[in-house]
Design a protein around this motif. Structure first.
Motif, short mmCIF file in Angstrom:
data_model
loop_
_atom_site.label_atom_id
_atom_site.label_comp_id
_atom_site.label_asym_id
_atom_site.label_seq_id
_atom_site.Cartn_x
_atom_site.Cartn_y
_atom_site.Cartn_z
N ARG C 83 8.45 90.71 45.22
CA ARG C 83 9.80 91.31 45.14
C ARG C 83 10.57 90.77 43.96
NH1 ARG C 83 8.58 95.56 47.53
NH2 ARG C 83 7.80 95.29 49.64
N ASP C 104 29.19 91.98 46.33
CA ASP C 104 28.18 91.71 47.37
C ASP C 104 26.87 92.43 47.07
OD1 ASP C 104 29.62 90.03 49.25
OD2 ASP C 104 30.87 91.77 49.62
N GLU C 105 27.00 93.62 46.47
CA GLU C 105 25.81 94.39 46.14
C GLU C 105 24.95 93.62 45.14
OE1 GLU C 105 25.57 97.65 47.66
OE2 GLU C 105 23.55 96.99 47.19
N LEU C 106 25.59 93.09 44.09
CA LEU C 106 24.84 92.36 43.08
C LEU C 106 24.28 91.05 43.65
CD1 LEU C 106 26.77 92.83 39.73
CD2 LEU C 106 25.16 94.30 40.90
N ALA C 107 25.02 90.46 44.59
CA ALA C 107 24.58 89.17 45.13
C ALA C 107 23.45 89.34 46.15
CB ALA C 107 25.76 88.45 45.79
N PHE C 108 23.25 90.55 46.66
CA PHE C 108 22.29 90.75 47.76
C PHE C 108 20.89 90.27 47.40
CE2 PHE C 108 19.15 93.08 50.20
CZ PHE C 108 19.60 92.95 51.49
N GLY C 109 20.34 90.77 46.30
CA GLY C 109 18.98 90.42 45.92
C GLY C 109 18.79 88.92 45.73
N LEU C 111 20.52 86.51 46.87
CA LEU C 111 20.67 85.82 48.15
C LEU C 111 19.38 85.89 48.96
CD1 LEU C 111 24.22 86.79 49.43
CD2 LEU C 111 23.32 84.50 49.23
N GLN C 112 18.76 87.09 48.98
CA GLN C 112 17.53 87.26 49.75
C GLN C 112 16.43 86.37 49.20
OE1 GLN C 112 17.54 88.91 52.55
NE2 GLN C 112 19.66 89.40 52.09
N LEU C 113 16.45 86.19 47.88
CA LEU C 113 15.39 85.40 47.27
C LEU C 113 15.70 83.91 47.31
CD1 LEU C 113 14.36 87.74 44.35
CD2 LEU C 113 13.34 87.46 46.60
N ARG C 117 23.35 78.85 45.65
CA ARG C 117 24.61 79.61 45.67
C ARG C 117 25.32 79.61 44.31
NH1 ARG C 117 25.65 81.68 51.14
NH2 ARG C 117 23.51 81.46 51.82
N ILE C 120 23.69 81.90 41.94
CA ILE C 120 23.95 83.30 42.28
C ILE C 120 25.31 83.73 41.75
CG2 ILE C 120 24.32 84.91 44.18
CD1 ILE C 120 22.33 83.30 45.81
N ARG C 121 26.32 82.91 42.02
CA ARG C 121 27.66 83.24 41.55
C ARG C 121 27.67 83.44 40.04
NH1 ARG C 121 30.98 82.11 45.85
NH2 ARG C 121 29.91 80.40 46.88
N SER C 156 22.10 95.81 40.19
CA SER C 156 21.69 95.08 41.39
C SER C 156 20.20 94.79 41.37
CB SER C 156 22.07 95.87 42.65
OG SER C 156 21.22 96.99 42.79
N LEU C 160 17.82 90.46 39.14
CA LEU C 160 16.67 89.62 39.53
C LEU C 160 15.72 89.41 38.37
CD1 LEU C 160 15.99 91.20 43.02
CD2 LEU C 160 16.95 88.96 42.54
#
Lengths: 349, 283, 250
Positions: C83, C104-109, C111-113, C117, C120-121, C156, C160
């Motif tokens: 992924r 939140d949309e951009l942070a989703f991927g 975060l899942q990986l 934190r 990610i920010r 989004s 990654l």
């Protein structure tokens, strides 16, 4: 019948939350086990679907329109656990985002509509539909009766919640602190509205969608999409018994009390026709100008023996309430049993 | 929708489509206005969402609990004051809460004036029904509680961006998975509402002239059935889209809530208010 | 050079409707490939097979030198690595955008990986600027225009930094100006050395986003070659319903 804040006492609200919480927990665990990683998107879309269905303005027989909660529809299609969750989620967004239904009363609203409504609908549907083929007309009728029974169970519960408030929560001078009408007023007013308009709307949406899916997408009807009740009929019967027990206990303060006098909105009251309708539907609490004399007498009867909500009367009312709840439950059970017997007889003949 | 709501009062009658379209527009507008108000500089807007959620719920509960009318009135006054210092015009509170609640709950409470037994204050002219003190007070309690709680509910949603409000639900121990589901549900409501309007419109445009009631019922329920199919497709596709971005069933959420001095001050003010309301409102 | 993706005689059917019927295809690393084909030719299905969302009924799929199967992706570490390396932009941005806000949309991927934190920010803020989304940071998806939604969807996935980018009709249902902006964004990816596989039937912008074209018909490969050669073969394009008969390509 979204009960707003202020109609139920904090104790009633707390009791309703306490009753709803374990059901939510079990439902979430069951649905999650079934859906696994699909839980989040699927539960989200079916909740959104339930929300949108609540916004539909349904033309019902008799030339008027009404809104449905969709509990029968959701229970038949999704299964009772998922329906409880989906309707609760839809109700929370209604309460939080749109201010429709209170937050202190959210537990009671979910208990009435999402939980009791869904399970009652599902039990009725399974009982009446039996093993009828997917395309059978019997399934449509079963869905209609399921929706009708579900909303009326919910309304009955809400009426009991309302009706208990003045008995249990009043100040020293006898001022009711929450919903002010006793069971003798709350029960007929609520039931009249829901046995007619709201019940019809609920039956129309459940039956209509089932009939549509029979033609266009019968695979959705094969089994509850998000899991059945996991209960056999034997345990379904115990569900009814449990419900009866809950109602007997409710006068002891275990249950919340409530409000909704049907689904009319502020705008409706400026409309003479609808005013009349409301008056007809809820013969007593309607526009005060028209409080019928008979109702007045009825209310008088109810109040006569209690000059000051005396403790002795409270005791009597509790017993009377429990009896009427039992009778109501019993009647519904009998009706169902008779209906299913009729059907079985009709099939073997 | 039900009895009270922040959306304009709806009418029965009118076309199915008009109602759905109106509902969609009203929902969109409410969301839009809430979004914009939540970004204005104001007292409530500057607080941590968790503080606002806890405060609103505590004040609502207090409004439902108090047993004296003056304290209930004071709580309503506090809501109005908070609105003023948060750039929420009182006219909006009036339009979205006060009038609607008065029209519904107020009307519903009217019969209580004569139905609740107690000390007779006066008789209604012509009908000679007795209006009792207890009836008057119980109606005032019902309306006052409903007005006050709904006011705090509206302030909460108008001064807190919806996604922040959802994340702050964690404070109430709402499971993370439900917080995420609530966010997606809210998102899909708008999508499905659009779909529903399209579906009903497409079906109606094929019909000539006004439909008989039976046909109208079929139209609406057919649209609902079709909508379910679409919703399930959407759910399946969204699941794939989530998996494609690494979703495996574990939920993660990013929030950057931090309590600041003003949040501490707000909490202290809240505590004082609650103690005062409890002290004077208990009996 | 070994192929990044290697598909051999892949069959896939939705219930009873066949979508892929014996498709074989090899994609080398760093190539920019366009999948051409009329509606129903199997483009989207192929992309989903490449992304490990659908698994073939028969035939084999190899990705990064290892078999891409349901069993392989059931292993968390393998799925995590896969992924991270492959990103997929869905055709319908409404499906791709399921979070309450753009942030939140951009942070989703990420975060899942399981990225830290703080990282990610940082990544999200950077992507907001890079894709010109900073002003839309706290917007809900239903308040975005079609072009904005597409940009968010693209961001989004690209946040990654995948080695492989799969895209389904990136310019479908966009007005010409928004479509132009997306094409410009994609063309800018050219130098990144990334493998890009785009399903499209928009022949006009083909040259900007791909070097190789693969023409699909009825679930298998009908032709492949350099974009210029394929575009010049009018008989092929007409036969595969990509051009109106006798149309002039200009």
């Amino acid at each position: 019948m979204h009960i707003p804040d202020g109609y139920l006492s904090p104790a009633t609200c707390a009791a309703a939350y306490a009753a709803a919480l374990p059901v939510w927990a079990v439902a979430l665990r069951r649905v999650k086990r079934l859906l696994q990683s699909r839980l989040v998107p699927l539960l989200a879309v079916v909740s959104a679907f339930c929300f949108v269905v609540m916004m539909f303005n349904l033309p019902i027989p008799g030339g008027t329109t009404a809104h449905a909660v969709g509990m029968g529809l959701a229970a038949v299609l999704l299964g009772p656990w998922a329906a409880s969750l989906a309707i609760s989620i839809a109700l929370l967004i209604q309460a939080l985002f749109f201010g429709d239904g209170g937050l202190t009363t959210f537990g009671a609203n979910c208990l009435n509509m999402a939980i009791v409504g869904s399970f009652a609908s599902y039990a009725v549907y399974r009982l009446l539909a039996g093993r009828a083929p997917l395309q059978a007309r019997r399934r449509v009728v079963a869905a209609a009766v399921a929706g009708y029974a579900g909303i009326n169970m919910a309304a009955f519960l809400a009426a009991c919640e309302f009706g208990l408030q003045p008995l249990l929560f009043h100040d020293a001078a006898g001022t009711p602190l929450y919903a002010p009408y006793p069971l003798g007023v709350a029960l007929p007013a609520m039931m009249l509205a829901h046995l007619t308009l709201a019940g019809a709307a609920e039956a129309v949406i459940a039956a209509g969608v089932v009939a549509y899916l029979q033609r266009s997408n019968p695979s959705l009807l094969e089994a509850p999409l998000l899991g059945g009740s996991g209960l056999r009929w034997g345990s379904l019967r115990s569900l009814w018994i449990g419900l009866g027990a809950l109602m007997v206990c409710s006068p002891l303060g275990l249950l919340a009390a409530g409000t909704a006098w049907g689904e009319w909105a502020p705008g409706d009251l400026q409309n003479a026709g609808i005013r009349q309708q409301i008056a007809r539907a809820s013969s007593d609490v309607a526009p005060p100008v028209h409080v019928p004399a008979g109702l007045e007498r009825l209310a008088g009867l109810w109040h006569a023996p209690l000059p000051d909500y005396a403790p002795a009367f409270l005791h009597n009312a509790t017993v009377g309430y429990a009896v009427s709840a039992m009778v109501g439950c019993g009647l519904i059970l009998l009706l169902l049993a008779a209906l299913s017997a009729l059907w079985r007889g009709g099939r073997s003949a | 929708m039900g009895e009270h709501s922040f959306l304009p009062g709806h009418r029965h009658g009118g076309g199915v489509l008009d109602r759905l379209g109106e509902g969609l527009l009203a929902a969109l507008r409410h969301g839009l206005e809430a979004d914009d108000l939540a970004r204005r500089p104001g007292l409530l807007q500057g607080l941590d969402p968790r503080v606002k959620l806890a405060g609103a719920l505590a004040l609502m509960l207090m409004a439902v609990w108090v047993r004296t009318l003056p304290v209930l009135a004071a709580l309503l006054g506090l809501a109005a004051g908070l609105a003023l210092v948060s750039q929420v015009p009182l006219a909006r509170l009036m339009r979205q809460v006060w009038l609607g609640v008065l029209a519904f709950t107020g009307l519903l409470a009217l019969p209580a004036l004569v139905l609740v037994p107690g000390r007779v204050l006066f008789h209604l002219p012509l009908l000679s029904w007795p209006v009792t003190l207890q009836g008057l007070r119980s109606a005032a309690f019902l309306v006052g509680r409903a007005e006050t709680s709904a006011s705090y509910g509206l302030l909460l949603i108008l001064c807190t961006p919806w996604p922040h409000l959802l994340k702050s639900l964690r404070l109430l121990r709402v499971p993370l998975v439900l917080v995420v589901i609530l966010g997606m549900t809210h998102r899909y409501i708008f999508l499905l509402l659009h779909s529903a309007v399209d579906l009903v419109e497409a079906r109606r445009s094929r019909a000539v002239g006004p439909l008989p009631p039976r046909e109208r019922r079929r139209l609406v329920t057919g649209a609902a059935g079709e909508l379910l199919g679409r919703a399930l497709d959407l759910g399946g596709e969204a699941h794939l889209a989530m998996i494609a971005r690494g979703f495996g069933g574990e939920i993660h959420l990013l929030d950057d809530f931090r309590l600041r001095t003003r949040d501490g001050a707000a909490l202290a003010g809240l505590a004082l208010t609650l103690v005062a309301a409890w002290w004077w409102g208990g009996r | 050079m070994t192929a990044l993706f290697d598909l051999n005689d892949v069959h896939y059917a939705y219930r009873d409707t066949p979508a892929l019927t014996g498709l074989s295809l090899a994609v080398e690393a760093g190539r920019r490939v366009a999948l051409l084909g009329a509606n129903g030719s199997g483009k989207s299905t192929l992309l989903r097979v490449l992304d490990g969302l659908y698994f073939p009924d028969s035939g084999t799929v190899t990705a990064f030198g290892a078999p891409l199967t349901r069993q392989a992706l059931a292993d968390e570490a393998t799925a995590f690595a896969f992924r991270r390396r492959v990103g997929y932009v869905f055709q319908n941005a409404d499906i791709q955008l399921f979070n309450p806000t753009v942030f939140d949309e951009l942070a989703f991927g990420p975060l899942q990986l399981g990225l830290p934190r703080a990282e990610i920010r940082h990544k999200v803020e950077e992507a907001l600027v890079r894709f010109d989304l900073a002003a839309l940071r706290d917007r809900a998806p239903h308040r975005l225009s079609g072009g904005e939604k597409k940009r968010v969807a693209l961001a989004s996935v690209l946040i990654l930094e995948p080695d492989v980018l799969l895209m389904d009709e990136p310019t479908a249902a966009l007005d010409p100006r928004s479509a132009g902006e997306i094409i410009a964004l994609l063309a800018a990816l050219q130098d990144s050395g990334r493998t890009v596989i785009t399903a499209t039937h928009d022949l006009d912008s083909l040259a900007a986003i791909a070097d190789l074209a693969v023409v699909l018909q009825d679930g298998r490969v009908a032709a492949q070659g350099p974009v210029a050669d394929i575009l010049a073969d009018h008989a092929l394009l007409a036969r595969t319903r990509l051009l109106k008969p006798h149309a002039d390509l200009r």
